[in-house]
Design an enzyme around this catalytic site. Structure first.
Site, PDB file in Angstrom:
ATOM      1  N   ARG A 150       0.857  -1.180   0.000  1.00 38.73           N
ATOM      2  CA  ARG A 150       0.000   0.000   0.000  1.00 38.73           C
ATOM      3  C   ARG A 150       0.898   1.238   0.000  1.00 38.73           C
ATOM      4  NH1 ARG A 150      -1.796  -3.589   3.999  1.00 38.73           N
ATOM      5  NH2 ARG A 150      -3.878  -4.475   3.661  1.00 38.73           N
ATOM      6  N   LYS A 174      -1.445  -2.565   8.006  1.00 40.27           N
ATOM      7  CA  LYS A 174      -2.581  -2.082   8.795  1.00 40.27           C
ATOM      8  C   LYS A 174      -2.566  -2.729  10.175  1.00 40.27           C
ATOM      9  CE  LYS A 174      -5.900  -0.978   5.129  1.00 40.27           C
ATOM     10  NZ  LYS A 174      -7.253  -1.280   4.596  1.00 40.27           N
TER      11      LYS A 174
END
Length: 301
Positions: A150, A174
């Protein structure tokens, strides 16, 4: 501490410490919950209490969101945040029952991710020049495609996180979860070139020290938004008509791996997905791949 704000603060702390939620998630949850109670306050006289929240009030809120033309995915996210908050309140014995358990999440349309084919990816990576910023941008594009990270994970990489010799990167995903991802030889070559020739020239302009790999023209750490602008610039130069973002490169990474025989579990680990169902989104098969498999596998193709 028995106010809505007090319990909301406790809930956010719980998400941060026990669930390792990202700051982005925490901000969204707080905003979604505060917006609901702001709506609830306008519907009743006096202070809103948790016991005032009924299925009728929730449905009125959903009607309000629909009236304001929110997308289904946005409404689903808001309901998920509220359901989680009220589940926490039940766990803390503030409430006996969660009024959101009877509320159905809007059915979401399945959207296949947009991805680039290998030729388009190659074309995109070859657009940057060989000047100082061009070498940096090539390394950025190569790393995005080689690892499927990401944008936030990319800009968070430090020099010690990437082992150039063995071709691995330690990525912080995350919820503060770590994963190790391989880095392909072309990305390693581009990164080595950037670190040797480009980063030192840019970093020298920065007043304070840091060890983030990717830096801006002033030597400071590169931001998510800057990476998006970089990708936008080269997409425009290449005249790609698809709606391309850095996440499109992540989609392409997953799609190409699966189309070339990688198993779903491996791709799940590489992407850092908690649930396999999230990775299954990428199991779509392109028309060309479908025809190729058919011709190879069918006895009378």
């Amino acid at each position: 501490m028995n106010t809505i704000t007090g319990y909301l603060d406790q809930f956010i702390l719980y998400l941060r410490i026990e669930k390792n939620a990202s700051q982005h998630t925490l901000n969204n949850y707080r905003a979604d919950i505060e917006r609901f109670f702001d709506f609830a306050g306008k519907q009743s006289v006096g202070e809103v209490l948790f016991t005032h929240v009924t299925s009728m009030l929730i449905r009125a809120y959903l009607a309000e969101l629909n009236k304001e033309d929110y997308a289904r995915r946005t409404i689903a996210r808001k309901i998920a945040a509220l359901r989680s908050f009220f589940r926490y309140l039940c766990r803390e014995a503030v409430l006996e029952n969660n009024p959101f358990t009877t509320i159905h999440t809007p059915k979401l349309e399945k959207r296949l991710p947009i991805f680039l084919d290998p030729q388009e990816i190659t074309g995109l990576i070859e657009v940057p020049g060989t000047d100082t910023l061009g070498l940096r941008d090539t390394a950025i594009l190569e790393m995005l495609y080689a690892t499927g990270v990401r944008v936030a994970e990319l800009v968070g990489l430090t020099i010690k996180d990437v082992d150039i010799d063995s071709g691995y990167a330690l990525v912080y995903g995350k919820g503060a979860k770590e994963r190790v991802v391989p880095v392909g030889r072309k990305a390693i070559a581009a990164l080595t070139n950037y670190l040797a020739k480009s980063r030192p020239r840019l970093y020298v302009h920065h007043s304070s020290s840091h060890d983030f790999i990717f830096v801006n023209k002033n030597g400071g750490p590169l931001t998510d938004r800057s990476v998006r602008r970089i990708v936008d610039k080269y997409v425009a130069q290449l005249a790609i008509v698809k709606n391309v973002s850095p996440h499109t490169i992540r989609h392409s990474f997953a799609t190409h791996l699966l189309n070339n025989g990688a198993d779903l579990r491996t791709v799940q680990e590489l992407l850092g997905h908690v649930n396999l169902s999230t990775t299954q989104l990428y199991t779509h098969i392109t028309k060309d791949r479908l025809i190729q498999v058919y011709q190879q596998a069918h006895p009378r193709a």
